[in-house]
Motif scaffolding. Structure first.
Motif, PDB file in Angstrom:
ATOM      1  N   PHE A 194       1.021  -2.967 -34.960  1.00  0.00           N
ATOM      2  CA  PHE A 194       1.761  -3.065 -36.218  1.00  0.00           C
ATOM      3  C   PHE A 194       1.465  -4.374 -36.929  1.00  0.00           C
ATOM      4  CE2 PHE A 194       4.918  -3.809 -39.290  1.00  0.00           C
ATOM      5  CZ  PHE A 194       5.327  -2.565 -39.716  1.00  0.00           C
TER       6      PHE A 194
ATOM      7  N   MET B 197       9.160  -6.283 -38.455  1.00  0.00           N
ATOM      8  CA  MET B 197       8.218  -6.761 -37.443  1.00  0.00           C
ATOM      9  C   MET B 197       8.242  -8.276 -37.325  1.00  0.00           C
ATOM     10  SD  MET B 197       6.826  -4.658 -35.633  1.00  0.00           S
ATOM     11  CE  MET B 197       7.540  -3.033 -35.658  1.00  0.00           C
ATOM     12  N   VAL B 198       8.294  -8.948 -38.468  1.00  0.00           N
ATOM     13  CA  VAL B 198       8.326 -10.411 -38.430  1.00  0.00           C
ATOM     14  C   VAL B 198       9.568 -10.881 -37.684  1.00  0.00           C
ATOM     15  CG1 VAL B 198       8.614 -12.464 -39.846  1.00  0.00           C
ATOM     16  CG2 VAL B 198       6.917 -10.763 -40.474  1.00  0.00           C
TER      17      VAL B 198
ATOM     18  N   ARG C 223      10.730 -11.852 -48.759  1.00  0.00           N
ATOM     19  CA  ARG C 223       9.859 -11.275 -49.782  1.00  0.00           C
ATOM     20  C   ARG C 223       9.124 -10.045 -49.267  1.00  0.00           C
ATOM     21  NH1 ARG C 223       5.503 -14.768 -52.248  1.00  0.00           N
ATOM     22  NH2 ARG C 223       5.067 -15.340 -50.111  1.00  0.00           N
ATOM     23  N   LEU C 224       9.108  -9.885 -47.955  1.00  0.00           N
ATOM     24  CA  LEU C 224       8.274  -8.854 -47.343  1.00  0.00           C
ATOM     25  C   LEU C 224       8.896  -7.483 -47.506  1.00  0.00           C
ATOM     26  CD1 LEU C 224       7.597 -10.807 -44.068  1.00  0.00           C
ATOM     27  CD2 LEU C 224       6.185 -10.722 -46.123  1.00  0.00           C
ATOM     28  N   GLY C 225       8.069  -6.471 -47.320  1.00  0.00           N
ATOM     29  CA  GLY C 225       8.563  -5.103 -47.346  1.00  0.00           C
ATOM     30  C   GLY C 225       9.467  -4.844 -46.153  1.00  0.00           C
TER      31      GLY C 225
ATOM     32  N   LEU D  71       0.740 -14.168 -38.407  1.00  0.00           N
ATOM     33  CA  LEU D  71       1.207 -13.091 -39.288  1.00  0.00           C
ATOM     34  C   LEU D  71       2.029 -13.657 -40.435  1.00  0.00           C
ATOM     35  CD1 LEU D  71       1.664 -10.040 -39.889  1.00  0.00           C
ATOM     36  CD2 LEU D  71       3.720 -10.209 -38.511  1.00  0.00           C
TER      37      LEU D  71
ATOM     38  N   THR E  12       7.593  -4.655 -42.671  1.00  0.00           N
ATOM     39  CA  THR E  12       6.957  -5.915 -42.351  1.00  0.00           C
ATOM     40  C   THR E  12       8.021  -6.917 -41.939  1.00  0.00           C
ATOM     41  OG1 THR E  12       5.715  -5.314 -44.312  1.00  0.00           O
ATOM     42  CG2 THR E  12       5.048  -7.274 -43.161  1.00  0.00           C
TER      43      THR E  12
ATOM     44  N   LEU F 113       1.292 -13.460 -44.440  1.00  0.00           N
ATOM     45  CA  LEU F 113       2.221 -12.787 -45.343  1.00  0.00           C
ATOM     46  C   LEU F 113       2.815 -13.739 -46.375  1.00  0.00           C
ATOM     47  CD1 LEU F 113       3.968 -10.383 -42.855  1.00  0.00           C
ATOM     48  CD2 LEU F 113       2.241  -9.838 -44.546  1.00  0.00           C
TER      49      LEU F 113
ATOM     50  N   ALA G 163       0.174  -4.744 -40.651  1.00  0.00           N
ATOM     51  CA  ALA G 163       0.901  -5.506 -41.674  1.00  0.00           C
ATOM     52  C   ALA G 163       0.040  -6.622 -42.237  1.00  0.00           C
ATOM     53  CB  ALA G 163       2.198  -6.069 -41.090  1.00  0.00           C
TER      54      ALA G 163
ATOM     55  N   PRO H 103       1.941 -11.378 -49.536  1.00  0.00           N
ATOM     56  CA  PRO H 103       3.038 -10.567 -48.982  1.00  0.00           C
ATOM     57  C   PRO H 103       2.631  -9.116 -48.712  1.00  0.00           C
ATOM     58  CG  PRO H 103       3.812 -11.861 -50.830  1.00  0.00           C
ATOM     59  CD  PRO H 103       2.327 -12.035 -50.776  1.00  0.00           C
TER      60      PRO H 103
END
Lengths: 629, 295
Positions: B230, A140-141, A132-134, B275, A137, B279, B234, B283
């Motif tokens: 980052f 990075m995740v 779902r993230l951009g 994180l 993002t 999110l 985020a 999100p």
């Protein structure tokens, strides 16, 4: 660019025989050629060209092939509009599965499968919540996954051997020698290549690219972008797991230090540099990026920072020259060759004029015998910021009816349309099709046959006109998607039929240059393409947001014929439009909005004579129009 | 065993560094839509150039700071010219990712270049403030920690005012939302993009210069700190400056306390798990905004 269908066959495909012959030639040949090529490149510095087929280069060749497998898999993720920097984690899982399980007496083959499945499951668990993230993002995740996986191997010493690593992983029986093991790796590379290539050029690939280009538009043609993304992520994690499983016995020794973040970044760079989304790109990217450090080492005699420096410089230069990767260079060259030496027949239709009869036939064929559902929305309400954008609007649309929504700017027309098509979650109100409540959500409503065009056409800009239409046809043929992966006969036939139908649809709306990328189309054509995609989608109800905006007089006449064709096929049309003339001619019912409320609703004749409407909105423009006649 | 309050102070200092780095990402993204993957190396560059100037060349600290930040800004401008301009065509679909590669490549060049120049060893770095400490509620606090925390808050405040209140700042966010429309309105999109990279580069160098005395300078620090910055960005919601500062401090505290409780091996796992949780709930990040009208 590379076509997203295998209905088109290119005579250039025989070029692929070159790498195939190399692979079949065996480990010595691959080692000789790869080492020879890189030594050729650095020969200005070393003044010698060395073709080496020693054990070191044979080992390198296999390591390269394994990296290629990961890159090919990662390509699927990128193609669906995601960036993963976490694939070293799945690679690690595959490698440690094989390493640990074989040491506990399990057969290599079973361990390989376990590693692959584990990586896939992990890909599902980690990928599903993250998609779902951009874009960044997510990058990075996933990078976090790579780092954490490495940390966990270090931390769980009892299981993994921690920093000391895992020793003595043996290659399985018929492939025990380094030269024999090559064949196992080579077969896997070929299989994964075929799988990913077929993926990219089948409905799976088109759905992926559509998702990457525009998620809202993809949802509007009933593509579930979450499914597309998770699917790609899981399959590519499984492929990385497979590669990891092959890696463990090749090296024979596993250490967490081998699975650094740098490796994850390297995998991504291979995909991007070679050309993300292309079938062959990741292979080229992998070869180049794998050999650069080795080549620099040959020149300077030392590894490390010099090679890193060169590596970085090469990356920047390569991107400056070919921003979309090496394969885009190949497609430019190929296009030039074909234009220069002729011979490429276009897939386009012969005629380029709008054909109202053909259009009506296509719409009717798509709609089938059954009439579309009745749409009933009651008391829709939506607050945007501090404004009541829509405040208790109700609308009913019968099958075959053209229901126009008009009103001044900011009266809530588009928001109403977004509520109807499910893009905006309502604060209140109900939405029914044939008396059945349908919940909100663009894809959900699209599943129920709601077709939509947008104020500014939302196209899949990196895809050709043909692909824009084909992607909307996908899933209507009833052929399962995996059949396309194996290119089974009925899948091939369906693909060819879809290709022909897409060409016919484009011809009917008047688009001839079917291989043009949507991003370069002029505004009027964009709208036509969006309507072509809408026909391919086979809507049961159509919602259009200012379709006449930006069209020429002739094009507006065509549009009128098109809308009439939808209505004639029993499809209800909801039309938001400023062009009052068009509305009064076409509509069977008109709803006038003002400040988010229904000001009046009735036949065009009633609206024309409604004093409230005349006063609030139509007044001047109506009289002016009548004065013209 | 370190006391609770001391852990809080360490957490806040670490968090301030993360916040400073996070703001560097945001200020660039806010006006160009580009995520500068080389930003961590700007942080590292600030450390190393600072170490060179202040220790090897013997330049006075404040002057060294000014020169370092100026060099960071200059490098930011170079980055924009070399690795970003012309590579951000949104219509190219997948091809728009060109700058991902080139900013990564640029970062690699910075890292490898500086390592070749100054070596991979740790370098000592003198503190900006006198290397003394005062005692607050029985906890000794070095002045450098105060400097870092105050700097993060101050930079955050200034950037927030700059982006929200000034004409240039509002123009920057207009550019990010729709470059074409901004251009038609007479906003010099290109020049503002260069400006954003200059600010981002200077900010990256500044954060390295301020953080270095607490840990010593090393040429391999870019990746880890760039990553943490980052994560803060985020979690806070890109490109919110407020979000970056708050999330930066929270991240620092979380990391320090997490390590104290679970052990250093779980440092990254804690951070990334946090994180992911943030999110999952939001999100777009803590202070990120979703679009009001999708189409």
């Amino acid at each position: 660019m590379e076509p997203l269908t295998y209905a088109v066959r290119s005579r250039w495909r025989y070029l692929l025989l070159i790498p195939l012959v190399l692979l079949v030639g065996g480990p010595q040949v691959v080692a000789t050629v790869t080492s020879g090529l890189s030594s050729l490149l650095i020969s200005p510095f070393t003044h010698e060209i060395e073709f080496a087929a020693n054990r070191y280069e044979i080992f390198n060749a296999q390591l390269l092939l394994i990296y290629i497998v990961v890159a090919l898999g990662l390509n699927l993720v990128f193609q669906a509009g995601m960036i993963s920097l976490g694939h070293s984690a799945f690679f690690l899982v595959g490698a440690y599965s094989v390493g640990l399980l074989t040491q506990h007496g399990l057969s290599f083959w079973l361990a390989l499968v376990v590693g692959l499945v584990l990586a896939a499951v992990l890909g599902l668990l980690l990928g599903a919540p993250a998609i779902r993230l951009g874009l960044f993002t997510l990058a990075m995740v996933t990078l976090g996954y790579a780092i954490v996986a490495q940390d966990m191997v270090l931390e769980w010493r009892g299981l993994t051997g921690g920093g000391d690593g895992l020793r003595g992983i043996e290659r399985p029986a018929p492939f025990a020698g380094l030269d024999q093991y090559y064949w196992l790796v080579a077969v896997c590379v070929v299989l994964v290549y075929l799988l990913t290539r077929n993926w990219l050029r089948s409905p799976l690939g088109r759905a992926g690219r559509a998702t990457a280009d525009n998620e809202v538009a993809a949802g509007s043609i009933r593509i579930d972008v979450r499914v597309v993304k998770v699917r790609s992520f899981v399959v590519s994690a499984a492929i990385a797991g497979l590669a990891g499983g092959l890696y463990a016995p090749l090296i024979g020794f596993l250490s967490p230090r081998a699975f650094t973040v740098d490796l994850a970044v390297l995998f991504l760079l291979m995909v991007l540099l070679g050309g993300g989304g292309t079938a062959v790109g990741p292979i080229i990217g992998a070869v180049v990026l794998f050999r650069i450090p080795l080549a620099v080492e040959d020149v300077t005699g030392s590894a490390g920072n010099v090679s890193l420096l060169v590596y970085g410089v090469v990356l920047v230069i390569a991107v400056r020259l070919l921003p979309q990767g090496f394969m885009s260079g190949w497609w430019l060259l190929r296009g030039w060759l074909e234009r220069r030496f002729g011979g490429r027949a276009t897939d386009g239709p012969a005629a380029a004029e709008f054909d109202g009869t053909a259009f009506a036939e296509l719409v009717a064929a798509g709609a089938g015998q059954a009439r579309g559902p009745r749409l009933r929305a009651v008391d829709l309400r939506k607050q945007l910021g501090g404004v009541k954008a829509v405040d208790g609007v109700g609308i009913e649309v019968e099958p075959g009816e053209v229901h126009a929504i008009i009103g001044p700017n900011g009266s809530g027309k588009t928001t109403t349309l977004n509520l109807l098509s499910g893009y905006v979650e309502p604060d209140g109100g109900t939405f029914e099709l044939d008396g059945e409540r349908v919940r909100s959500g663009g894809t959900v409503r699209a599943r129920h046959g709601l077709g939509r065009t947008f104020q500014t056409p939302l196209l899949f800009s990196s895809m050709t006109c043909l692909e824009n239409v084909m992607v909307a046809l996908d899933g209507r043929t009833g052929v399962p998607r995996w059949a396309g992966l194996l290119r089974l006969p009925h899948a091939r036939a369906a693909e060819r039929r879809d290709h022909e139908r897409a060409v016919a649809i484009l011809a009917a709306v008047g688009i001839r240059d079917v291989d043009t990328r949507a991003s370069v189309l002029p505004p009027g054509r964009r709208r036509l393409l969006e309507i072509a995609r809408l026909i391919a989608f086979q809507p049961r109800i159509v919602l259009m947001d200012e379709p006449a905006a930006g069209l020429t007089h002739a094009e507006i006449e065509h549009l009128e014929t098109m809308i009439a064709a939808f209505a004639a096929a029993g499809i209800g049309v909801v039309l938001v439009e400023h062009h009052v003339d068009l509305v009064l001619r076409l509509a069977t019912r008109v709803t006038v909005l003002d400040f988010g409320k229904v000001l009046a609703s009735g036949t065009p004749e009633e609206i024309r004579n409604d004093p409230k409407v005349l006063e609030a909105y139509l007044g001047t423009s109506l009289q002016a129009n009548e004065g013209d006649r | 065993m370190i006391g609770f309050l001391e852990t809080v102070v360490i957490g806040l200092t670490t968090g301030a560094v993360y916040a400073l780095i996070a703001m560097g990402y945001n200020v660039v993204f806010a006006s160009t839509g580009v995520m500068n993957f080389a930003h961590g190396e700007f942080y590292m560059g600030g450390m190393m150039i600072g170490a060179f100037l202040a220790v090897s060349a013997g330049v006075p600290m404040l002057l060294a700071l000014v020169i370092t930040v100026a060099l960071g800004a200059l490098l930011g401008v170079v980055l924009e010219r070399v690795a970003v301009r012309g590579l951000t065509d949104k219509d190219a679909g997948l091809g728009a990712s060109g700058w991902v590669l080139s900013t990564l490549g640029f970062g690699i060049v910075i890292q490898a270049g500086i390592t070749l120049w100054m070596g991979p060893e740790l370098r000592p770095f003198p503190p900006l403030a006198p290397f003394d400490s005062f005692t607050l509620a029985g906890v000794p606090i070095t002045y450098q920690r105060v400097v870092v925390i105050v700097a993060a808050l101050l930079v955050g405040l200034l950037l927030h005012l700059y982006l929200e209140r000034t004409k240039v700042g509002r123009a920057l966010s207009a550019v990010e939302q729709d470059p074409d429309a901004a251009l038609l309105r007479g906003i010099p999109v290109l020049r503002l993009g260069v400006l954003a990279f200059a600010i981002g580069g200077g900010l990256g160098a500044l954060s390295g210069f301020l953080a270095a005395p607490l840990s010593a300078a090393v040429s391999s620090a870019g990746l880890a700190f760039g990553l943490k910055g980052f994560i803060a960005a985020a979690a806070g919601g890109i490109p919110s400056i407020k979000g970056a500062v708050i999330a930066g401090f929270l991240l620092g505290l979380l990391e320090v306390f997490g390590v104290a409780l679970l052990g250093a091996g779980y440092r990254q796992a804690i951070v990334f798990a946090a994180l992911l949780v943030v999110l999952m709930v939001k999100p777009a990040g803590l202070f990120g905004t979703g679009k009001l009208r999708p189409v």
